[in-house]
Design an enzyme around this catalytic site. Structure first.
Site, PDB file in Angstrom:
ATOM      1  N   GLY A  12       0.822  -1.211   0.000  1.00  0.00           N
ATOM      2  CA  GLY A  12       0.000   0.000   0.000  1.00  0.00           C
ATOM      3  C   GLY A  12       0.851   1.253   0.000  1.00  0.00           C
ATOM      4  N   GLY A  13       2.120   1.107  -0.399  1.00  0.00           N
ATOM      5  CA  GLY A  13       3.019   2.261  -0.399  1.00  0.00           C
ATOM      6  C   GLY A  13       3.106   2.909  -1.772  1.00  0.00           C
ATOM      7  CD  GLU A  39      -0.625   0.854   3.920  1.00  0.00           C
ATOM      8  OE1 GLU A  39       0.346   1.591   4.053  1.00  0.00           O
ATOM      9  OE2 GLU A  39      -0.568  -0.218   3.287  1.00  0.00           O
ATOM     10  CD  GLN A 119      15.740  -5.409  -1.053  1.00  0.00           C
ATOM     11  OE1 GLN A 119      14.810  -4.758  -0.634  1.00  0.00           O
ATOM     12  NE2 GLN A 119      16.926  -5.404  -0.489  1.00  0.00           N
ATOM     13  CB  CYS A 149       7.018   6.626  -7.442  1.00  0.00           C
ATOM     14  SG  CYS A 149       7.090   4.967  -6.752  1.00  0.00           S
ATOM     15  CG  HIS A 213      22.608   1.784  -0.252  1.00  0.00           C
ATOM     16  ND1 HIS A 213      21.453   1.141  -0.641  1.00  0.00           N
ATOM     17  CD2 HIS A 213      22.784   2.807  -1.124  1.00  0.00           C
ATOM     18  CE1 HIS A 213      20.955   1.755  -1.700  1.00  0.00           C
ATOM     19  NE2 HIS A 213      21.739   2.759  -2.012  1.00  0.00           N
ATOM     20  NE  ARG A 326      12.039   1.046   3.511  1.00  0.00           N
ATOM     21  CZ  ARG A 326      11.073   1.383   2.697  1.00  0.00           C
ATOM     22  NH1 ARG A 326      11.294   1.460   1.396  1.00  0.00           N
ATOM     23  NH2 ARG A 326       9.869   1.649   3.144  1.00  0.00           N
TER      24      ARG A 326
END
Ligand code: NAI
Length: 403
Positions: A12-13, A39, A119, A149, A213, A326
């Site tokens: 729902g992101g 959500e 991933q 986005c 990262h 993250r």
């Protein structure tokens, strides 16, 4: 025909909003399954009154908008999953387990399950949690989301700031026939990104460069004195030569593991697209990099990274690095530890990978590697192959657990 395809978007992101809006607009029946808090309720309330708008920004063109109404938003897997030809996970990898468990009993054997992004370890987890069904369905795992986005208004408006040119994903075909994977997904997304199938799913794990990262974090903060700093340092453009060298060494470890896989299973695992990180940068950002001569300059003169800063938290007197980002909480357990597990199976030492995992786990208050072995207490929250009983190369390749 797109009209006859049923797509279930899990999440729902921001990514779920963009995918649901674009695919619905292409005539696909889109069902949204979101298990997170309320959500589904919130999105349904909006959907009753409004359509979903996706604002698309494309290079040198004025933004355009597409508007559509997805068929359903629900929290109930029994409502969303049956009849779904394609199920796409568009949530952080740490949440995949919740979705696999919730959908397992409702998934049809002709389904295509996609991690967008998947991933590292997506396939191991899917095989483990879907049990026998995993050998029937097909699975794809993509290296990233197709877009940058952000949701602007929940359920109503999402903005795409950039769309990747190409996106690679690995495919494991099941015994049952599904819709043609790449062609079907391309229909959902439109012309861009151009989807490519990678040669092997282990190649996708290795080529996800999940160390980037964490290594940049390590390079910046390994000698940090704990005092707040005035502003967030530049992330990519702020690296030093020593960090670039570490990135290169991690990349060399990836190449060594790929060579060992090829040697052990020359006809079963095609690793021919595994690239050194410098070459990967030159290929993927060739129009953005001003100085391509070495890895350090390929990163620090890459226009796509302009202005990007380290994730920080506010602190009295300034800012502190956010070790809960993250960049560490996903990229180590769902990336580097999976790669480390693979290296273990192949018997390839990866000392730089180990050093970064050990530093990162301490910063996050986690424990994956202990005394050089993957048996820390938090290993159960990773997707390393051994956790699922895939402890030999044969088990990893076939999906049949080692005895
Ligand atoms: P997001 O942060 O917008 O989505 C988070 C969603 O995940 C929540 O709305 C919820 O539906 C679900 N979720 C979170 N915690 C949960 C929990 N405990 N239980 C159940 N569901 C939970 O993420 P976004 O932007 O959609 O990204 C999805 C993935 O794509 C992430 O792995 C992200 O790192 C990656 N990505 C995102 C990009 C972007 O521009 N949005 C760009 C590149 C990659």
């Amino acid at each position: 025909m797109p009209g006859s395809i049923v797509l279930c978007v899990c999440g729902g992101g921001s990514g779920a909003h963009a995918l649901a809006g674009l695919a619905t607009q292409k005539g696909v029946e889109v069902r949204i399954l979101t298990l997170f808090e309320d959500e589904a309720k919130k999105w349904n309330r909006v959907l009753q009154k409004e359509e979903l708008t996706v604002v698309i920004n494309e290079n040198n063109r004025p933004p355009r908008e597409v508007t559509s109404k997805p068929k359903m938003v629900t929290k109930d897997p029994e409502e969303a999953i049956p009849e779904s030809d394609v199920i796409i996970f568009t949530v952080p990898a740490s949440v995949h387990e919740i979705y696999f468990k919730a959908i397992a009993e409702h998934v049809g054997k002709r389904t295509l399950i996609v991690g967008l992004p998947g991933q590292a370890g997506f396939e191991f987890q899917c095989r483990d949690l879907l049990g026998e069904k995993a050998s029937l369905i097909s699975m794809m795992s993509f290296e990233s989301l197709p877009w940058e986005c952000r949701v602007k208004e929940f359920g109503k408006r999402v903005e795409i700031f950039g769309t990747k040119m190409y996106l690679s994903g690995s495919l494991i075909r099941g015994k049952s026939v599904t819709k043609p994977p790449l062609m079907t997904l391309q229909k959902f997304l439109g012309f861009q990104p151009i989807l490519r199938q990678s040669k092997h799913f282990l190649e996708t794990i290795i080529m996800s460069y999940s160390f980037v990262h964490p290594v940049i974090f390590y390079g910046k903060w390994k000698d940090w004195d704990g005092k707040a700093v005035a502003e967030a340092p530049l992330f990519y453009h702020g690296i030093d030569e020593a960090t670039a060298e570490l990135l290169q060494k991690c990349s060399d470890e990836c190449t060594a593991v790929a060579s060992a896989i090829l040697e052990a299973a020359p006809t079963k695992a095609n690793m021919s697209d595994v690239k050194d990180i410098h070459h990967w940068y030159m290929e993927n950002y060739k129009n953005e990099i001003a100085e391509t001569g070495d890895l350090f300059h390929s990163i620090t003169t890459n226009k796509a990274y302009e202005g990007l800063t380290h994730p920080m938290t506010e602190s009295s007197g300034g800012m502190k690095p956010d070790f809960n980002t993250r960049y560490l909480t996903e990229d180590i357990p769902m990336g580097m530890v999976v790669f480390r597990g693979l290296a273990d199976v192949l018997g390839v030492p990866v000392p730089i990978t180990d050093m970064i995992i050990e530093w990162g786990q301490e910063k996050m208050g986690k424990e994956y590697l202990v005394g050089g072995k993957l048996n820390g207490k938090d290993i159960e929250f990773t997707r390393c192959p051994q956790k699922y009983g895939f402890s030999t190369l044969d088990a990893i390749l076939t999906g049949e657990k080692s005895t």
